[in-house]
Design an enzyme around this catalytic site. Structure first.
Site, PDB file in Angstrom:
ATOM      1  N   ASP A  32      20.280 -21.554   6.546  1.00 57.89           N
ATOM      2  CA  ASP A  32      21.420 -21.625   5.632  1.00 57.89           C
ATOM      3  C   ASP A  32      22.206 -22.911   5.914  1.00 57.89           C
ATOM      4  OD1 ASP A  32      23.075 -19.168   3.924  1.00 57.89           O
ATOM      5  OD2 ASP A  32      24.145 -21.031   4.391  1.00 57.89           O
ATOM      6  N   THR A 133      17.191 -14.841 -11.102  1.00 57.94           N
ATOM      7  CA  THR A 133      18.228 -14.168 -11.882  1.00 57.94           C
ATOM      8  C   THR A 133      17.741 -13.818 -13.287  1.00 57.94           C
ATOM      9  OG1 THR A 133      20.335 -14.617 -12.986  1.00 57.94           O
ATOM     10  CG2 THR A 133      19.055 -16.511 -12.397  1.00 57.94           C
ATOM     11  N   ASP A 134      18.374 -12.830 -13.904  1.00 54.70           N
ATOM     12  CA  ASP A 134      18.049 -12.503 -15.301  1.00 54.70           C
ATOM     13  C   ASP A 134      18.574 -13.577 -16.260  1.00 54.70           C
ATOM     14  OD1 ASP A 134      20.784 -11.952 -15.147  1.00 54.70           O
ATOM     15  OD2 ASP A 134      20.652  -9.965 -16.067  1.00 54.70           O
ATOM     16  N   GLU A 135      19.434 -14.469 -15.742  1.00 57.05           N
ATOM     17  CA  GLU A 135      20.033 -15.466 -16.637  1.00 57.05           C
ATOM     18  C   GLU A 135      18.993 -16.457 -17.169  1.00 57.05           C
ATOM     19  OE1 GLU A 135      23.871 -16.958 -15.532  1.00 57.05           O
ATOM     20  OE2 GLU A 135      24.273 -15.229 -14.258  1.00 57.05           O
ATOM     21  N   TYR A 159      23.146 -23.741 -14.341  1.00 63.50           N
ATOM     22  CA  TYR A 159      22.702 -22.793 -13.300  1.00 63.50           C
ATOM     23  C   TYR A 159      21.389 -22.131 -13.695  1.00 63.50           C
ATOM     24  CZ  TYR A 159      22.303 -18.337 -10.798  1.00 63.50           C
ATOM     25  OH  TYR A 159      21.825 -17.259 -10.091  1.00 63.50           O
ATOM     26  N   LYS A 163      17.578 -22.445 -12.083  1.00 61.57           N
ATOM     27  CA  LYS A 163      16.836 -21.293 -11.544  1.00 61.57           C
ATOM     28  C   LYS A 163      15.508 -21.126 -12.302  1.00 61.57           C
ATOM     29  CE  LYS A 163      17.798 -18.719  -8.765  1.00 61.57           C
ATOM     30  NZ  LYS A 163      17.628 -18.723  -7.282  1.00 61.57           N
ATOM     31  N   PRO A 214      42.526 -13.509 -15.675  1.00 61.81           N
ATOM     32  CA  PRO A 214      42.000 -14.301 -16.798  1.00 61.81           C
ATOM     33  C   PRO A 214      40.615 -13.828 -17.225  1.00 61.81           C
ATOM     34  CG  PRO A 214      41.768 -15.517 -14.742  1.00 61.81           C
ATOM     35  CD  PRO A 214      42.392 -14.199 -14.381  1.00 61.81           C
ATOM     36  N   ASP A 288      37.062 -19.373 -24.023  1.00 59.21           N
ATOM     37  CA  ASP A 288      35.750 -18.973 -23.538  1.00 59.21           C
ATOM     38  C   ASP A 288      35.042 -20.127 -22.824  1.00 59.21           C
ATOM     39  OD1 ASP A 288      33.736 -17.208 -23.082  1.00 59.21           O
ATOM     40  OD2 ASP A 288      33.215 -16.888 -25.185  1.00 59.21           O
ATOM     41  N   ARG A 289      34.148 -19.746 -21.905  1.00 57.19           N
ATOM     42  CA  ARG A 289      33.304 -20.715 -21.204  1.00 57.19           C
ATOM     43  C   ARG A 289      32.321 -21.320 -22.221  1.00 57.19           C
ATOM     44  NH1 ARG A 289      29.260 -17.573 -17.480  1.00 57.19           N
ATOM     45  NH2 ARG A 289      30.588 -18.018 -15.728  1.00 57.19           N
TER      46      ARG A 289
HETATM   47  P1  NAD Z   1      25.709 -17.070  -2.731  1.00 61.31           P
HETATM   48  O1  NAD Z   1      26.252 -18.255  -3.465  1.00 61.31           O
HETATM   49  O2  NAD Z   1      26.617 -15.972  -2.326  1.00 61.31           O
HETATM   50  O3  NAD Z   1      24.977 -17.561  -1.397  1.00 61.31           O
HETATM   51  C1  NAD Z   1      24.125 -18.654  -1.362  1.00 61.31           C
HETATM   52  C2  NAD Z   1      23.806 -18.972   0.096  1.00 61.31           C
HETATM   53  O4  NAD Z   1      22.882 -20.077   0.098  1.00 61.31           O
HETATM   54  C3  NAD Z   1      25.026 -19.413   0.905  1.00 61.31           C
HETATM   55  O5  NAD Z   1      25.016 -18.811   2.182  1.00 61.31           O
HETATM   56  C4  NAD Z   1      24.857 -20.922   1.012  1.00 61.31           C
HETATM   57  O6  NAD Z   1      25.418 -21.454   2.203  1.00 61.31           O
HETATM   58  C5  NAD Z   1      23.344 -21.078   0.981  1.00 61.31           C
HETATM   59  N1  NAD Z   1      22.932 -22.380   0.464  1.00 61.31           N
HETATM   60  C6  NAD Z   1      23.400 -22.998  -0.656  1.00 61.31           C
HETATM   61  N2  NAD Z   1      22.827 -24.207  -0.771  1.00 61.31           N
HETATM   62  C7  NAD Z   1      21.968 -24.338   0.271  1.00 61.31           C
HETATM   63  C8  NAD Z   1      21.081 -25.360   0.696  1.00 61.31           C
HETATM   64  N3  NAD Z   1      20.993 -26.515   0.029  1.00 61.31           N
HETATM   65  N4  NAD Z   1      20.337 -25.178   1.805  1.00 61.31           N
HETATM   66  C9  NAD Z   1      20.437 -23.999   2.515  1.00 61.31           C
HETATM   67  N5  NAD Z   1      21.283 -23.002   2.175  1.00 61.31           N
HETATM   68  C10 NAD Z   1      22.030 -23.177   1.059  1.00 61.31           C
HETATM   69  O7  NAD Z   1      24.521 -16.531  -3.637  1.00 61.31           O
HETATM   70  P2  NAD Z   1      24.097 -15.025  -3.913  1.00 61.31           P
HETATM   71  O8  NAD Z   1      24.984 -14.459  -4.945  1.00 61.31           O
HETATM   72  O9  NAD Z   1      23.921 -14.324  -2.631  1.00 61.31           O
HETATM   73  O10 NAD Z   1      22.667 -15.246  -4.592  1.00 61.31           O
HETATM   74  C11 NAD Z   1      21.498 -15.347  -3.799  1.00 61.31           C
HETATM   75  C12 NAD Z   1      20.308 -15.590  -4.697  1.00 61.31           C
HETATM   76  O11 NAD Z   1      20.185 -14.535  -5.640  1.00 61.31           O
HETATM   77  C13 NAD Z   1      20.409 -16.869  -5.513  1.00 61.31           C
HETATM   78  O12 NAD Z   1      19.144 -17.470  -5.554  1.00 61.31           O
HETATM   79  C14 NAD Z   1      20.834 -16.406  -6.891  1.00 61.31           C
HETATM   80  O13 NAD Z   1      20.350 -17.280  -7.889  1.00 61.31           O
HETATM   81  C15 NAD Z   1      20.169 -15.050  -6.959  1.00 61.31           C
HETATM   82  N6  NAD Z   1      20.846 -14.050  -7.806  1.00 61.31           N
HETATM   83  C16 NAD Z   1      22.187 -13.801  -7.665  1.00 61.31           C
HETATM   84  C17 NAD Z   1      22.788 -12.814  -8.444  1.00 61.31           C
HETATM   85  C18 NAD Z   1      24.257 -12.458  -8.279  1.00 61.31           C
HETATM   86  O14 NAD Z   1      24.768 -11.645  -9.055  1.00 61.31           O
HETATM   87  N7  NAD Z   1      24.962 -12.995  -7.297  1.00 61.31           N
HETATM   88  C19 NAD Z   1      22.044 -12.117  -9.388  1.00 61.31           C
HETATM   89  C20 NAD Z   1      20.679 -12.394  -9.508  1.00 61.31           C
HETATM   90  C21 NAD Z   1      20.100 -13.364  -8.706  1.00 61.31           C
END
Ligand code: NAD
Length: 362
Positions: A32, A133-135, A159, A163, A214, A288-289
C-alpha cells in the site's frame, strides 16, 4: 496461503485483510502506498498476530512492485489498490490513469515474472484476483435489468474509465500470457472504516456537526448498496474458488436513491440525538455532478449459483449499525480528516465548523 493484498489499508482491502488474518489460515502481506485513503488503524487488530505484514510501496513504481513479488512470493494476489473517488477523478484524472491503469499493468507484469519462477505445482495454484466496480458498465434507466457479467462496458467518468481499462488489461493478460486471473465487479460498499468523503460517512459526519447535507441534483440517483464485510467474504471466495478467466458481479440487492439513504441516516441521527431538531432539515440540494450516472444495479445470480454467496446483512440494519459506528468513533474520523487534509475538501473540520457547497455521492 501467502496472500499479497494491494490497497490493503483502504476501506475494502482492510476488511479483506482482517478476515484473512482472523481466519488463521493465511499469511497476508499488504502492499500500500499510504495515500490519503489509507487507514492503518483499520488493520491494527492484525498487527502482532505473526500473520500480517505491511510493505509500503507504490504500484506505479515498477521496481518496487517487482521487489515485493520477489520477497513475498505470493500464492495469491488480491489487487485492490486504486484511486477510488469519482469526484476526485473529475478534479484530477491523472492519478487515476497512473494508479488504476499503469499500476495494474505493473502488477500484471510482475505477476507474470513471478509465475516464471514457480515450479509446476506452485504455478498451478497461483491466482491473480482483480477487484473492480459496477461503474464500468455505465448507467441504467429506472426499469432496466441489473448489470450481468456480460453487460457491455460503458464507463462514463475518469474513475470508471480507468477501472474499465484495468479490467481489460487483466483479461488480456489472462488470454495472451495465460496469467491465471479472476475478476469481480461490485456495487457501492458501506460500513465501518470508510474514508469520510464518500456519501454515507460524509453525511453522518456532517449531520453530527449539524452542517448542511449536500445532495447532488434531486437525490434521485440510484445505487445498490453492499456491506463491506459481505463484499470481503465474496472476494475471498472468488479469489479461492472463482473460475479462472471469469468475472463475478457482487451486489447487495439493496437499491436506494441517494435521498433515501440520506433520509435513513437522518432517521438514525434523530434516534441518537432526540433533543436536536430533525436532521432532515439540513438536506440541501446542490448542482449535479457532471456526467452523473443515474442508476447502477447488479445481478449477482452467478456468484450465488456457482459459489453459494449472497449478502448476509440487510441494508436497513447495516446502515443503522454504520451510523452508530461512526458516532462511536468520532475521534478516529476527525483524526483521519486532519492528517490527510481531507477536512477542508469536504467542508469538515475538527472544530466541526466547516462549510460545504460540494455535493456528495458514492
Ligand atoms: P480506498 O480508496 O478506500 O483505498 C484504496 C487503497 O489503495 C488505499 O489504502 C491507498 O493508500 C491504496 N493506494 C492508492 N493508490 C495506490 C498506489 N499507487 N500504490 C499502492 N497503493 C495505493 O478504496 P476502496 O473503496 O477500498 O476500494 C478498493 C477497490 O475496490 C478499488 O479497486 C475500487 O475500485 C474497488 N471498488 C470499490 C467500491 C466502493 O464502494 N468503495 C465498490 C466496488 C469496487
Amino acid at each position: 496461503m501467502k496472500i499479497l493484498v494491494t490497497g490493503g489499508l483502504g476501506f475494502i482491502g482492510s476488511s479483506v485483510v482482517r478476515q484473512l488474518v482472523q481466519s488463521g489460515d493465511h499469511e497476508v502481506v499488504v502492499l500500500d502506498a499510504m495515500t490519503y485513503a489509507a487507514l492503518p488503524e483499520a488493520v491494527e487488530s492484525c498487527v502482532g498476530t505473526g500473520r500480517y505484514r505491511l510493505e509500503v510501496g507504490d504500484i506505479r513504481d515498477v521496481e518496487r512492485v517487482r521487489a515485493v513479488f520477489e520477497s513475498v512470493k505470493p500464492d495469491l494476489v488480491m489487487h485492490l489498490a486504486a484511486e477510488s473517488h469519482v469526484d476526485r477523478s473529475i478534479d484530477g484524472p491523472g492519478d487515476f490513469i497512473q494508479t488504476n491503469i499503469v499500476g495494474t499493468f505493473n502488477m500484471l507484469q510482475a505477476a507474470r515474472a513471478h509465475l516464471e519462477t514457480l515450479d509446476a505445482e506452485a504455478r498451478s495454484r497461483f491466482r491473480f484476483h482483480h477487484i473492480s466496480t459496477d461503474e464500468v458498465f455505465g448507467s441504467l434507466s429506472l426499469d432496466a435489468p441489473g448489470f450481468t457479467e456480460t453487460t457491455r462496458y460503458d464507463p462514463r467518468s475518469p474513475y470508471s474509465a480507468s477501472k474499465a481499462a484495468s479490467d481489460h488489461l487483466v483479461r488480456a493478460w489472462g488470454e495472451t500470457y495465460g496469467l491465471p486471473v479472476v475478476l469481480s465487479n461490485c456495487s457501492n460498499n458501506y460500513g465501518p472504516w470508510q474514508y469520510p468523503e464518500k456519501l454515507i460517512p460524509l453525511m453522518i459526519a456532517k449531520g453530527r456537526d449539524r452542517l448542511k447535507l449536500p445532495v447532488y441534483g434531486k437525490g434521485a440517483n440510484v445505487r445498490d448498496w453492499l456491506h463491506v464485510e459481505d463484499h470481503a467474504e465474496a472476494l475471498i471466495l472468488i479469489a479461492q474458488r472463482g473460475q479462472l478467466g471469469e468475472s463475478y458481479n457482487v451486489g447487495g440487492g439493496a437499491e436506494r436513491t441517494n435521498l433515501d439513504v440520506v433520509h435513513a441516516i437522518c432517521a438514525s441521527l434523530d434516534e441518537r440525538f432526540p433533543e436536536a431538531p430533525p436532521h432532515r432539515e439540513l438536506i440541501s440540494f446542490v448542482t449535479d455532478r457532471p456526467g452523473h450516472d443515474f442508476r447502477y444495479a447488479i445481478d449477482y445470480s452467478r456468484i450465488e449459483r456457482e459459489l453459494g454467496w449472497r449478502p448476509k446483512r440487510t441494508f436497513t440494519q447495516g446502515l443503522a449499525d454504520t451510523v452508530n459506528w461512526y458516532l462511536d468513533n468520532e475521534a478516529w474520523w476527525r483524526g483521519v480528516l486532519d492528517r490527510s487534509g481531507g477536512g477542508q475538501r469536504v467542508g469538515l473540520g475538527t472544530a466541526g465548523n466547516g462549510k460545504s457547497a460540494e455535493g456528495a455521492t458514492a
